[in-house]
Design a protein around this motif. Structure first.
Motif, PDB file in Angstrom:
ATOM      1  N   SER A 266       0.662  -1.001   0.049  1.00  0.00           N
ATOM      2  CA  SER A 266      -0.068   0.070   0.245  1.00  0.00           C
ATOM      3  C   SER A 266       0.943   1.085  -0.048  1.00  0.00           C
ATOM      4  O   SER A 266       0.439   2.177  -0.286  1.00  0.00           O
ATOM      5  N   ALA A 267       2.177   1.108   0.319  1.00  0.00           N
ATOM      6  CA  ALA A 267       2.974   2.359   0.412  1.00  0.00           C
ATOM      7  C   ALA A 267       3.422   2.861  -0.864  1.00  0.00           C
ATOM      8  O   ALA A 267       4.113   3.864  -0.997  1.00  0.00           O
ATOM      9  N   ILE A 268       3.291   1.942  -2.062  1.00  0.00           N
ATOM     10  CA  ILE A 268       3.745   2.251  -3.392  1.00  0.00           C
ATOM     11  C   ILE A 268       2.578   3.143  -4.032  1.00  0.00           C
ATOM     12  O   ILE A 268       1.974   2.647  -4.505  1.00  0.00           O
ATOM     13  N   PRO A 269       3.002   4.474  -4.102  1.00  0.00           N
ATOM     14  CA  PRO A 269       2.255   5.067  -5.032  1.00  0.00           C
ATOM     15  C   PRO A 269       2.500   4.980  -6.612  1.00  0.00           C
ATOM     16  O   PRO A 269       3.562   4.588  -7.087  1.00  0.00           O
ATOM     17  N   ALA A 270       1.349   5.174  -7.135  1.00  0.00           N
ATOM     18  CA  ALA A 270       1.720   5.213  -8.631  1.00  0.00           C
ATOM     19  C   ALA A 270       2.464   6.182  -9.339  1.00  0.00           C
ATOM     20  O   ALA A 270       2.292   7.471  -9.099  1.00  0.00           O
ATOM     21  N   GLY A 290      14.357  -1.220  -2.093  1.00  0.00           N
ATOM     22  CA  GLY A 290      14.690  -1.545  -0.547  1.00  0.00           C
ATOM     23  C   GLY A 290      15.920  -2.352  -0.607  1.00  0.00           C
ATOM     24  O   GLY A 290      16.628  -2.849  -1.472  1.00  0.00           O
ATOM     25  N   PRO A 291      16.317  -2.916   0.601  1.00  0.00           N
ATOM     26  CA  PRO A 291      17.340  -3.529   0.958  1.00  0.00           C
ATOM     27  C   PRO A 291      17.334  -4.980   0.348  1.00  0.00           C
ATOM     28  O   PRO A 291      18.324  -5.669  -0.283  1.00  0.00           O
ATOM     29  N   SER A 292      16.022  -5.287   0.235  1.00  0.00           N
ATOM     30  CA  SER A 292      15.805  -6.710  -0.519  1.00  0.00           C
ATOM     31  C   SER A 292      15.626  -6.693  -2.119  1.00  0.00           C
ATOM     32  O   SER A 292      15.283  -7.761  -2.557  1.00  0.00           O
ATOM     33  N   GLY A 293      15.675  -5.511  -2.367  1.00  0.00           N
ATOM     34  CA  GLY A 293      15.536  -5.449  -4.217  1.00  0.00           C
ATOM     35  C   GLY A 293      14.579  -4.378  -4.397  1.00  0.00           C
ATOM     36  O   GLY A 293      14.088  -3.742  -3.630  1.00  0.00           O
ATOM     37  N   VAL A 294      14.035  -4.515  -5.676  1.00  0.00           N
ATOM     38  CA  VAL A 294      13.066  -3.566  -6.139  1.00  0.00           C
ATOM     39  C   VAL A 294      11.883  -4.386  -6.623  1.00  0.00           C
ATOM     40  O   VAL A 294      11.766  -5.559  -7.089  1.00  0.00           O
ATOM     41  N   PHE A 295      10.723  -4.051  -5.876  1.00  0.00           N
ATOM     42  CA  PHE A 295       9.270  -4.489  -6.108  1.00  0.00           C
ATOM     43  C   PHE A 295       8.657  -3.762  -6.425  1.00  0.00           C
ATOM     44  O   PHE A 295       8.484  -2.419  -5.934  1.00  0.00           O
ATOM     45  N   GLU A 311      -4.390  -6.921 -11.298  1.00  0.00           N
ATOM     46  CA  GLU A 311      -3.117  -6.345 -10.805  1.00  0.00           C
ATOM     47  C   GLU A 311      -1.886  -7.528 -10.972  1.00  0.00           C
ATOM     48  O   GLU A 311      -2.090  -8.804 -10.824  1.00  0.00           O
ATOM     49  N   ILE A 312      -0.876  -6.745 -11.435  1.00  0.00           N
ATOM     50  CA  ILE A 312       0.577  -7.913 -11.479  1.00  0.00           C
ATOM     51  C   ILE A 312       1.405  -7.229 -10.362  1.00  0.00           C
ATOM     52  O   ILE A 312       1.652  -6.037 -10.419  1.00  0.00           O
ATOM     53  N   LYS A 313       1.791  -8.337  -9.602  1.00  0.00           N
ATOM     54  CA  LYS A 313       2.811  -7.769  -8.469  1.00  0.00           C
ATOM     55  C   LYS A 313       4.217  -8.381  -8.843  1.00  0.00           C
ATOM     56  O   LYS A 313       4.249  -9.285  -9.332  1.00  0.00           O
ATOM     57  N   GLU A 314       5.180  -7.316  -8.987  1.00  0.00           N
ATOM     58  CA  GLU A 314       6.486  -7.537  -9.411  1.00  0.00           C
ATOM     59  C   GLU A 314       7.425  -7.635  -8.227  1.00  0.00           C
ATOM     60  O   GLU A 314       7.556  -6.782  -7.403  1.00  0.00           O
ATOM     61  N   LYS A 315       8.190  -8.785  -8.390  1.00  0.00           N
ATOM     62  CA  LYS A 315       9.026  -9.021  -7.429  1.00  0.00           C
ATOM     63  C   LYS A 315      10.441  -9.645  -7.929  1.00  0.00           C
ATOM     64  O   LYS A 315      11.406  -9.335  -7.419  1.00  0.00           O
TER      65      LYS A 315
END
Length: 460
Positions: A266-270, A290-295, A311-315
């Motif tokens: 929820s903290a990721i704004p468009a 972040g420390p664990s990479g880009v998502f 919705e597509i979640k990118e990890k």
């Protein structure tokens, strides 16, 4: 002597019924004959519609001949290249047919992705490099650099600069040739700027729960609405506001998130908003490093219901940049780790594991983050992806006997242009990529200008 001598006092030349459709006019001492139907193609408000009322026009006959040919065919004749473009513009404005000239020289249909050459470089005032580029359908362009926005008309000949209230402009959208929406990630409000008169027409704000200032993270539009992605100054809430494009009054709000604890999604704004007209949906994408990479995530919103349709979640290999194409019915991204181009078919909306790597799939996870800073944009039936100082061009290949996938859809194949890149594109790193009319606009790191790449058109 006025240009249209005797326009209001002299009667039209007497013509017999047989030749009543033929119009004879003297322009600067040279006699022209044409038909009434040809003259009406200039439009009811053009002076061409009144040519038959005057036996003499005190203007340049050679330029009149060029514009008369434009009326007859819709294109400039090859001999137009012998004239300075500004002279043609001035004459077209005098006769009231500049829209026909614009359509002839800057029509989006003239864009040829395989025949692009750098036609000119647009200089900017000051020491700041471009931070955002916004274009209009027929090729005028607005460039944000530092606290300023410099605009160039469709011919790239007329230039004007206005000062915004921002230290730097991060988001820019052309609402019309003279109106733009601008936002910054470190200054509250969405500013609606009148670029002709040089003032802020209106400032739009999002009222969040904590009543702190809200900064703009991304801007988009549809034929009816203006979209703005806001984040609160405390970065603990975000939302997408939908405004009526004509009145600029709020129409609705979607995606309002209040962040509590470790709710990272929820903290990721468009940061990028694209209207997909063929589906009537708004694509909103954003990512976080972040420390664990880009998502990050890509969401398709139905603004009428306020619901997320897909919705597509990118990890694994999150997008460095993402674009959506109505013409190709697909989403395209460049992976932040691999730097490769991926495709997801909008016709299969809702499917899991949607991405298909169009490049070298072996490079998906190598830890080098080769896609950082890469830009990707779709234009017509092509996809352009910047890699450092070059641009890759991807096109769909139509297969006569395509295989059927498990979901029943035909296998789609995209190939990189045989040249691998737009020719002679190499240079310093590309920071912005935009398209308008029959032009591609490119800005580069540490350069205070914008390159204009254009396919050759008839006459110019």
């Amino acid at each position: 002597m006025p240009p249209f001598a005797g326009l209001d006092s002299n009667p039209a030349p007497t013509r017999t019924k047989r030749d009543s459709n033929i119009v004879t006019v003297d322009v600067g001492g040279q006699i022209f004959q044409t038909t009434q139907q040809t003259l009406t193609l200039g439009g009811p408000k053009s002076l061409f519609s009144r040519v038959s009322e005057s036996p003499f026009i005190d203007r340049d006959p050679e330029l009149f001949s060029i514009l008369l040919s434009l009326l007859r065919t819709g294109n400039l004749p090859s001999r137009a290249k012998a004239f300075d473009l500004q002279d043609l513009i001035d004459e077209a404005q005098f006769y009231g047919v500049e829209p026909l000239l614009v359509n002839s020289l800057s029509n989006p249909a003239q864009f040829d992705a395989f025949n692009l050459e750098k036609s000119l470089v647009l200089p900017l005032n000051g020491r700041d490099s471009p931070s955002a580029i916004a274009t209009t359908p027929f090729g005028s362009v607005h460039v944000a650099h530092g606290s300023k926005i410099t605009s160039f008309d469709w011919s790239m000949r007329r230039k004007s600069t206005v000062l915004t209230g921002f230290t730097a402009v991060d988001s820019l959208l052309a609402i019309s040739p003279s109106l733009a929406a601008a936002g910054a990630t470190d200054f509250s409000g969405l500013q609606i700027l009148d670029l002709e008169k040089g003032f802020v027409r209106e400032s739009l704000n999002w009222e969040n729960v904590t009543r702190s200032g809200s900064t703009v993270q991304g801007i988009g539009s549809s034929p009816e609405f203006l979209f703005a992605s806001f984040e609160s100054g405390r970065r603990n809430s975000n939302s997408i506001m939908v405004y009526d494009l004509q009145s600029l009054r709020p129409a609705t709000e979607i995606g309002h998130c209040e962040i509590y604890g470790a709710d990272i999604d929820s903290a990721i704004p468009a940061t990028k908003l694209n209207w997909v007209s063929g589906y009537g949906l708004l694509m909103a994408s954003g990512s976080h490093s972040g420390p664990s990479g880009v998502f990050g995530n890509i969401k398709f919103w139905d603004i009428r219901s306020g619901n997320v349709v897909w919705e597509i979640k990118e990890k694994v290999d999150c997008f460095s940049d993402v674009s959506v194409s109505d013409d190709l019915s697909g989403i395209f991204k460049v992976g932040v780790n691999s730097g490769e181009v991926f495709f997801a078919d909008l016709r299969n909306m809702g499917a899991e594991n949607s991405w298909v790597c169009l490049g070298d799939g072996r490079k998906v996870v190598n830890g080098k983050k080769e896609g950082v800073g890469c830009k990707i944009e779709s234009h017509g039936n092509q996809v352009f992806c910047s890699k450092g100082g070059d641009i890759e061009l991807w096109t769909e290949v139509m297969m006569g006997n395509s295989k059927k996938r498990e979901d029943g859809l035909e296998e789609r194949v995209f190939r990189k242009n045989l040249m691998g890149r737009v020719k002679d594109m190499g240079g310093s790193k590309i920071t912005n990529l935009a398209f308008g009319g029959n032009k591609m606009f490119v800005s580069r790191k540490d350069q205070q200008n914008v390159e204009v790449w254009q396919s050759s058109v008839r006459g110019y």
